[in-house]
Design a protein around this motif. Structure first.
Motif, PDB file in Angstrom:
ATOM      1  N   LEU A   1       0.057   1.945   8.325  1.00 42.94           N
ATOM      2  CA  LEU A   1      -0.045   2.758   7.116  1.00 42.94           C
ATOM      3  C   LEU A   1      -0.510   4.165   7.462  1.00 42.94           C
ATOM      4  O   LEU A   1      -0.026   5.151   6.893  1.00 42.94           O
ATOM      5  N   GLY A   2      -1.418   4.255   8.408  1.00 47.57           N
ATOM      6  CA  GLY A   2      -1.859   5.568   8.850  1.00 47.57           C
ATOM      7  C   GLY A   2      -0.737   6.346   9.510  1.00 47.57           C
ATOM      8  O   GLY A   2      -0.579   7.551   9.275  1.00 47.57           O
ATOM      9  N   ASN A   3       0.073   5.672  10.336  1.00 45.58           N
ATOM     10  CA  ASN A   3       1.210   6.348  10.975  1.00 45.58           C
ATOM     11  C   ASN A   3       2.232   6.807   9.942  1.00 45.58           C
ATOM     12  O   ASN A   3       2.817   7.889  10.055  1.00 45.58           O
ATOM     13  N   TRP A   4       2.447   5.965   8.917  1.00 44.57           N
ATOM     14  CA  TRP A   4       3.346   6.375   7.833  1.00 44.57           C
ATOM     15  C   TRP A   4       2.783   7.579   7.101  1.00 44.57           C
ATOM     16  O   TRP A   4       3.507   8.531   6.789  1.00 44.57           O
ATOM     17  N   GLY A   5       1.469   7.562   6.846  1.00 40.37           N
ATOM     18  CA  GLY A   5       0.846   8.666   6.134  1.00 40.37           C
ATOM     19  C   GLY A   5       0.932   9.980   6.884  1.00 40.37           C
ATOM     20  O   GLY A   5       0.998  11.047   6.270  1.00 40.37           O
ATOM     21  N   ALA A   6       0.910   9.911   8.197  1.00 41.39           N
ATOM     22  CA  ALA A   6       0.990  11.134   9.000  1.00 41.39           C
ATOM     23  C   ALA A   6       2.307  11.865   8.792  1.00 41.39           C
ATOM     24  O   ALA A   6       2.412  13.066   9.066  1.00 41.39           O
ATOM     25  N   GLU A   7       3.319  11.162   8.292  1.00 41.63           N
ATOM     26  CA  GLU A   7       4.631  11.763   8.084  1.00 41.63           C
ATOM     27  C   GLU A   7       4.805  12.281   6.652  1.00 41.63           C
ATOM     28  O   GLU A   7       5.849  12.845   6.322  1.00 41.63           O
ATOM     29  N   GLN A   8       3.794  12.039   5.791  1.00 43.20           N
ATOM     30  CA  GLN A   8       3.888  12.431   4.380  1.00 43.20           C
ATOM     31  C   GLN A   8       3.051  13.682   4.121  1.00 43.20           C
ATOM     32  O   GLN A   8       1.900  13.767   4.542  1.00 43.20           O
ATOM     33  N   ALA A   9       3.641  14.612   3.391  1.00 41.85           N
ATOM     34  CA  ALA A   9       2.924  15.860   3.113  1.00 41.85           C
ATOM     35  C   ALA A   9       1.757  15.638   2.163  1.00 41.85           C
ATOM     36  O   ALA A   9       0.806  16.436   2.143  1.00 41.85           O
ATOM     37  N   PHE A  10       1.782  14.581   1.379  1.00 39.27           N
ATOM     38  CA  PHE A  10       0.731  14.346   0.378  1.00 39.27           C
ATOM     39  C   PHE A  10      -0.325  13.354   0.851  1.00 39.27           C
ATOM     40  O   PHE A  10      -1.167  12.919   0.078  1.00 39.27           O
TER      41      PHE A  10
ATOM     42  N   GLN B   1       3.792   5.633  -5.645  1.00 33.39           N
ATOM     43  CA  GLN B   1       3.843   5.594  -7.106  1.00 33.39           C
ATOM     44  C   GLN B   1       2.775   6.486  -7.720  1.00 33.39           C
ATOM     45  O   GLN B   1       2.968   7.076  -8.785  1.00 33.39           O
ATOM     46  N   LEU B   2       1.627   6.610  -7.051  1.00 27.48           N
ATOM     47  CA  LEU B   2       0.550   7.456  -7.562  1.00 27.48           C
ATOM     48  C   LEU B   2       0.817   8.939  -7.327  1.00 27.48           C
ATOM     49  O   LEU B   2       0.253   9.793  -8.014  1.00 27.48           O
ATOM     50  N   HIS B   3       1.667   9.253  -6.367  1.00 29.29           N
ATOM     51  CA  HIS B   3       1.884  10.640  -5.958  1.00 29.29           C
ATOM     52  C   HIS B   3       2.289  11.574  -7.098  1.00 29.29           C
ATOM     53  O   HIS B   3       1.705  12.660  -7.249  1.00 29.29           O
ATOM     54  N   PRO B   4       3.254  11.220  -7.955  1.00 28.92           N
ATOM     55  CA  PRO B   4       3.635  12.158  -9.030  1.00 28.92           C
ATOM     56  C   PRO B   4       2.699  12.152 -10.226  1.00 28.92           C
ATOM     57  O   PRO B   4       2.906  12.910 -11.178  1.00 28.92           O
ATOM     58  N   MET B   5       1.690  11.313 -10.222  1.00 29.50           N
ATOM     59  CA  MET B   5       0.799  11.192 -11.375  1.00 29.50           C
ATOM     60  C   MET B   5      -0.392  12.141 -11.260  1.00 29.50           C
ATOM     61  O   MET B   5      -0.639  12.753 -10.217  1.00 29.50           O
ATOM     62  N   GLN B   6      -1.156  12.231 -12.365  1.00 29.68           N
ATOM     63  CA  GLN B   6      -2.365  13.051 -12.384  1.00 29.68           C
ATOM     64  C   GLN B   6      -3.505  12.265 -11.735  1.00 29.68           C
ATOM     65  O   GLN B   6      -4.452  11.837 -12.393  1.00 29.68           O
ATOM     66  N   ALA B   7      -3.402  12.092 -10.421  1.00 32.09           N
ATOM     67  CA  ALA B   7      -4.387  11.284  -9.706  1.00 32.09           C
ATOM     68  C   ALA B   7      -4.408  11.667  -8.232  1.00 32.09           C
ATOM     69  O   ALA B   7      -3.374  12.049  -7.667  1.00 32.09           O
TER      70      ALA B   7
ATOM     71  N   ALA C   1       0.836  -1.203   0.000  1.00 28.49           N
ATOM     72  CA  ALA C   1       0.000   0.000   0.000  1.00 28.49           C
ATOM     73  C   ALA C   1       0.871   1.254   0.000  1.00 28.49           C
ATOM     74  O   ALA C   1       0.580   2.232  -0.716  1.00 28.49           O
ATOM     75  N   GLU C   2       1.927   1.238   0.787  1.00 23.81           N
ATOM     76  CA  GLU C   2       2.831   2.385   0.834  1.00 23.81           C
ATOM     77  C   GLU C   2       3.472   2.626  -0.528  1.00 23.81           C
ATOM     78  O   GLU C   2       3.539   3.771  -1.008  1.00 23.81           O
ATOM     79  N   ALA C   3       3.905   1.535  -1.165  1.00 27.11           N
ATOM     80  CA  ALA C   3       4.537   1.664  -2.482  1.00 27.11           C
ATOM     81  C   ALA C   3       3.546   2.186  -3.519  1.00 27.11           C
ATOM     82  O   ALA C   3       3.895   3.015  -4.371  1.00 27.11           O
TER      83      ALA C   3
END
Length: 531
Positions: A477-486, A460-466, A454-456
């Motif tokens: 996964l939620g804890n990882w997401g809390a550290e990501q700006a996107f 991978q979707l982050h730089p795309m038009q999505a 899920a993290e990968a």
């Protein structure tokens, strides 16, 4: 005959009023989410569609059943197309303008439906008509149409034989020639008749509906664009319907013996149909398109009229994805049970992670966002207090299943679905980015692989038009997401009160910290030790 004429008029008016009663009974049922019509749209379902299966677009309790007010096959197909293919922005705005205009005229809408119901064959498919309109008859046969006037000579010979001016065998020989001519044209006539049985009645119904559409003084640009090509359609389609209906007379043996053979009836019908094709065949497709559009838009207007509290969304170009919703609810959930939520997502490359306990509302919320975006991009009102969005291509992966036929597990089926998402996102443009809805992502594998995968995928979707939403039980996964700006974390919660689970189905910021799986298992009699 005068009395019979009055009787026919009275019968038609009686049937028309009965139809109005049935239509309004159906409308009252819809308000209670009781869908009485047998048409569910399942005939238009596509198993691998990018969102239709997951968002309940077709089926007994579906968006199609809620919206559909079409009565012809052409209209049903067009509505199904609108539900499964997002429209261009300019078309969305034109439809919105037309829906608002037609919404205020329920009398005309119900008159259309009641008129269509007067014709028992209105729902018949007209695919054979399209095929016929594009076919070209052999030129040798077309030249032979002149033989259709041979009965005039036969009649003359019969008159002279009756007056004893010519021998009678000349008349019988001429009549025998009729059989030879019919034999010559038997194959094309038989092929056409088999494909178009009862099509004449269907076309007469279409003519009535198109003439009805041309009577209304609608001013919106959408209507004018479709009324213009349909101005002459009513008369021409009625003429075509009459000739197809006359061709069906050949199915009656007494008619064929007394009229069909003596007057070469089939040849006259075939010649008239070919003449019509040459004159109007090129316009037929645009006429049928106009009819389908009229009916599909009437369904949207009927849906808007039945839900006056539903607003028209603001759809506009944005730099990437924009979904800004206030009090967004699911249109297939009754109002007294529906729990609306606010939600905002702006820009591409952003993922909102939805965590929460079982049955707390994660999947329903994903469907709520998706189904309202589908409504917005077909020009319809939406189930919300307010919705502003940009044009997007909705994509979902929520109900992936294994397949014995294809020898695939549910996990592999989900991987194929996610690959499809990556391919669409890679090909997406800034004008129509992908908005994805992924429910319980990678649920078919162990927790470690699920988290890494899920993290990968999100990376991978982050730089795309999505951009989109992902629901998960994976707290890591939620804890990882809390550290990501996107990545943004939201959740649904549940509480235990007096030994019972309580759900408020409201969306909260942050990661969910309360889960109910153990409590649910205890309620089912499974002895789970306290943690």
């Amino acid at each position: 005959m005068v009395v019979m004429k009055f009787q026919q008029t009275a019968r038609r008016q009686r049937n028309f009023l009965r139809n109005l009663q049935a239509i309004n009974t159906d409308e009252l049922g819809r308000l209670r989410y009781q869908f009485q019509r047998p048409e569910t749209g399942e005939a238009f379902a596509q198993p691998n569609h990018v969102y239709a299966v997951d968002l309940d677009i077709f089926g007994k309790h579906s968006l199609f059943s809620l919206i559909n007010r079409t009565r012809t096959d052409e209209g049903s197909r067009r509505l199904a197309h609108w539900l499964t293919q997002h429209a261009a922005l300019d078309e969305i705005l034109l439809r919105q303008e037309a829906v608002a205009e037609l919404q205020a005229d329920p009398t005309w809408r119900q008159r259309w439906e009641a008129t269509a119901l007067l014709h028992t064959h209105a729902a018949q498919q007209v695919g054979a008509l399209r095929e016929w309109a594009n076919e070209r008859m052999d030129t040798t046969l077309q030249k032979s149409f002149l033989w259709r006037w041979w009965p005039l000579l036969t009649a003359l010979l019969g008159g002279l034989a009756w007056a004893s001016l010519l021998p009678g065998w000349l008349f019988w020989l001429s009549l025998l020639w009729h059989l030879v001519l019919i034999r010559r044209f038997q194959e094309p006539i038989q092929a056409l008749s088999l494909r178009t049985t009862d099509l004449g009645h269907t076309l007469i119904a279409y003519a009535d509906l198109i003439e009805l559409a041309n009577e209304v003084p609608f001013r919106s640009r959408w209507w004018k664009l479709r009324q213009t090509p349909a101005q002459q359609a009513g008369r021409a389609i009625r003429q075509l319907g009459d000739w197809f209906a006359r061709l069906d007379y050949r199915l009656h043996p007494f008619f064929m013996v007394l009229i069909g053979i003596p007057f070469l009836w089939d040849l006259h019908c075939l010649a008239a149909l070919e003449s019509w094709k040459k004159e109007h065949g090129a316009e037929l497709e645009s006429w049928l398109d106009s009819l389908a559009d009229f009916e599909a838009l009437s369904s949207l207007a009927g849906f808007a009229f039945a839900h006056p509290d539903y607003p028209m969304p603001q759809v506009a170009w944005e730099d990437g994805v924009l979904v800004d919703a206030q009090q967004l609810g699911h249109p297939l959930i009754p109002g007294d049970k529906r729990v609306p939520n606010d939600f905002v997502l702006a820009g591409t490359g952003h993922t909102t992670l939805i965590t929460g306990s079982n049955m707390s509302g994660k999947s329903t919320f994903l469907r709520t966002v998706g189904i309202n975006l589908v409504l917005a991009q077909m020009g319809s009102v939406v189930c919300a207090q307010k919705l502003t969005c940009s044009p997007v291509q909705v994509f979902s992966s929520m109900r992936t299943q294994d397949s014995l036929e294809e020898s695939t597990s549910s996990f592999y089926a989900e991987l194929k679905r996610l690959r499809q998402l990556l391919e669409l996102s890679a090909a997406a443009t800034s004008t129509t980015p992908i908005f994805y809805l992924l429910d319980e992502i990678l649920k078919g594998t162990n927790s470690a692989d699920r988290h890494r995968g899920a993290e990968a995928l999100i990376k991978q979707l982050h730089p795309m038009q999505a951009s989109g939403l992902v629901s998960t039980h994976d707290l890591e996964l939620g804890n990882w997401g809390a550290e990501q700006a996107f990545v943004r974390n939201c959740h649904f919660r549940s509480d235990v009160q007096d030994g019972k689970l309580q759900f408020d189905y409201s969306l909260y910021e942050g990661i969910c910290r309360s889960f109910n799986a153990s409590e649910l298992m205890r309620m089912m009699g499974i002895a789970v030790p306290e943690s």
